[in-house]
Write a protein that holds these residues in place. Structure first.
Motif, short mmCIF file in Angstrom:
data_model
loop_
_atom_site.label_atom_id
_atom_site.label_comp_id
_atom_site.label_asym_id
_atom_site.label_seq_id
_atom_site.Cartn_x
_atom_site.Cartn_y
_atom_site.Cartn_z
N PRO A 108 -6.21 1.17 -4.49
CA PRO A 108 -5.14 0.21 -4.19
C PRO A 108 -5.45 -1.17 -4.77
O PRO A 108 -6.61 -1.58 -4.83
N LEU A 111 0.82 -1.20 0.00
CA LEU A 111 0.00 0.00 0.00
C LEU A 111 0.86 1.26 0.00
O LEU A 111 0.58 2.23 -0.73
N GLN A 142 2.38 1.86 -3.44
CA GLN A 142 1.40 2.39 -4.39
C GLN A 142 1.05 3.85 -4.10
O GLN A 142 0.95 4.68 -5.01
N ILE A 143 0.88 4.19 -2.82
CA ILE A 143 0.51 5.56 -2.46
C ILE A 143 1.62 6.53 -2.81
O ILE A 143 1.39 7.57 -3.46
N CYS A 174 4.28 -7.33 -4.97
CA CYS A 174 3.27 -6.27 -4.92
C CYS A 174 2.97 -5.78 -6.33
O CYS A 174 3.85 -5.76 -7.20
#
Length: 302
Positions: free
Chosen positions: A143, A78, A81-82, A156
């Protein structure tokens, strides 16, 4: 794209080391430009992200807590990705603000740019804040996480950046136009001017010469990097978003913007007497030979 968690960790670690190495290289004038201040903030954010990522990954049992929230490998994906989305959102704003900063530096007197680092710091913090707000509130970011237990996660899904390709295409387009303009101007200026047109001819020659020298200085320094960038565009190769915004890329953009402003602003009169304020650059030596201009002006006064 799917990337293994150790691969993400290795990429972040290498990016962090490169960022601090380049910041150290520019330490003498790091606070004199927006790009320098933003590079420091980027290195700090990269370091915090790398340390957090490493801590969560090493403790695979999920014993890491933050504000009563148990952090697992879900959160590593996460975070990747953020921050990738935040870095992508910052690409064009950084280019625009750096352009305005360099334009201000070259247009104003050097004495007027003494305490600009305070403004740079405030703008940097504001840009990080607005980019985070954009990602969480305005963008269509969703996400993507695997539906497996956290201790079984080994890779990921990360988004790739398109802003690098856009800025690189603009860069090559501007370089191509500048080279074409330099060639055409050189041919046109070979014709001797009429007596009443000597002043305009001198100004045109002045602008063309400064633009040609700026283009040559930029290419002499960044030619190999530009070749690599062209290869990445032709392949094409997807670049993970969390690696797209880095200090090396900012250094290239910084030199490119200075070269463009030399061609556009062209403060030849200030450059000739040494009073022009040139934006700091640790890679390109922006020393233009303007001896020809003084000879031309002397000939025109005869």
């Amino acid at each position: 794209m799917n990337i293994s968690i150790p691969g993400i960790l290795l990429g972040l670690g290498a990016k962090c080391l490169l960022s601090w190495a380049l910041v150290f290289l520019q330490r003498n004038h790091i606070c004199r430009s927006f790009v320098g201040v933003f590079s420091v903030s980027l290195a700090v954010v990269d370091t915090a992200l790398t340390l957090t990522f490493t801590t969560i990954y090493i403790d695979s049992d999920g014993h890491v807590f933050l504000l009563d929230l148990q952090l697992t490998r879900y959160h590593t994906c996460l975070l990747a990705q953020i921050f990738g989305q935040v870095y992508s959102a910052l690409q064009w704003p950084v280019v625009v603000v750096a352009s305005l900063d360099h334009l201000c530096t070259m247009s104003l007197q050097p004495s007027a740019c003494g305490a600009k680092w305070i403004v740079h710091s405030v703008v940097t913090v504001l840009m990080w804040y607005l980019a985070a707000l954009y990602v969480f509130l305005l963008s269509d970011f969703i996400p993507v996480l695997e539906d497996v237990p956290h201790h079984q996660m080994h890779q990921c899904w990360v988004f790739h950046t398109t802003q690098i390709s856009q800025i690189a295409m603009l860069l090559f387009l501007v370089l191509g136009c500048a080279a074409l303009h330099a060639v055409c101007s050189t041919r046109l200026l070979k014709n001797p001017p009429l007596r009443g047109q000597s002043t305009d001819h001198s100004r045109t020659h002045s602008r063309t010469n400064v633009a040609g020298q700026a283009l040559r200085i930029f290419l002499d320094t960044w030619a190999l990097f530009l070749i690599l960038l062209a290869v990445l565009l032709l392949v094409p190769m997807e670049i993970p978003a969390y690696l797209g915004l880095n200090v090396a890329w900012l250094c290239l953009v910084n030199s490119f913007l200075i070269a463009v402003l030399f061609c556009v602003v062209c403060p030849t009169s200030q450059l000739a007497n040494g009073s022009a304020a040139v934006p700091p650059d640790s890679f390109c030596e922006w020393r233009l030979n303007l001896a020809w201009e003084q000879r031309t002006e002397h000939d025109c006064t005869k």
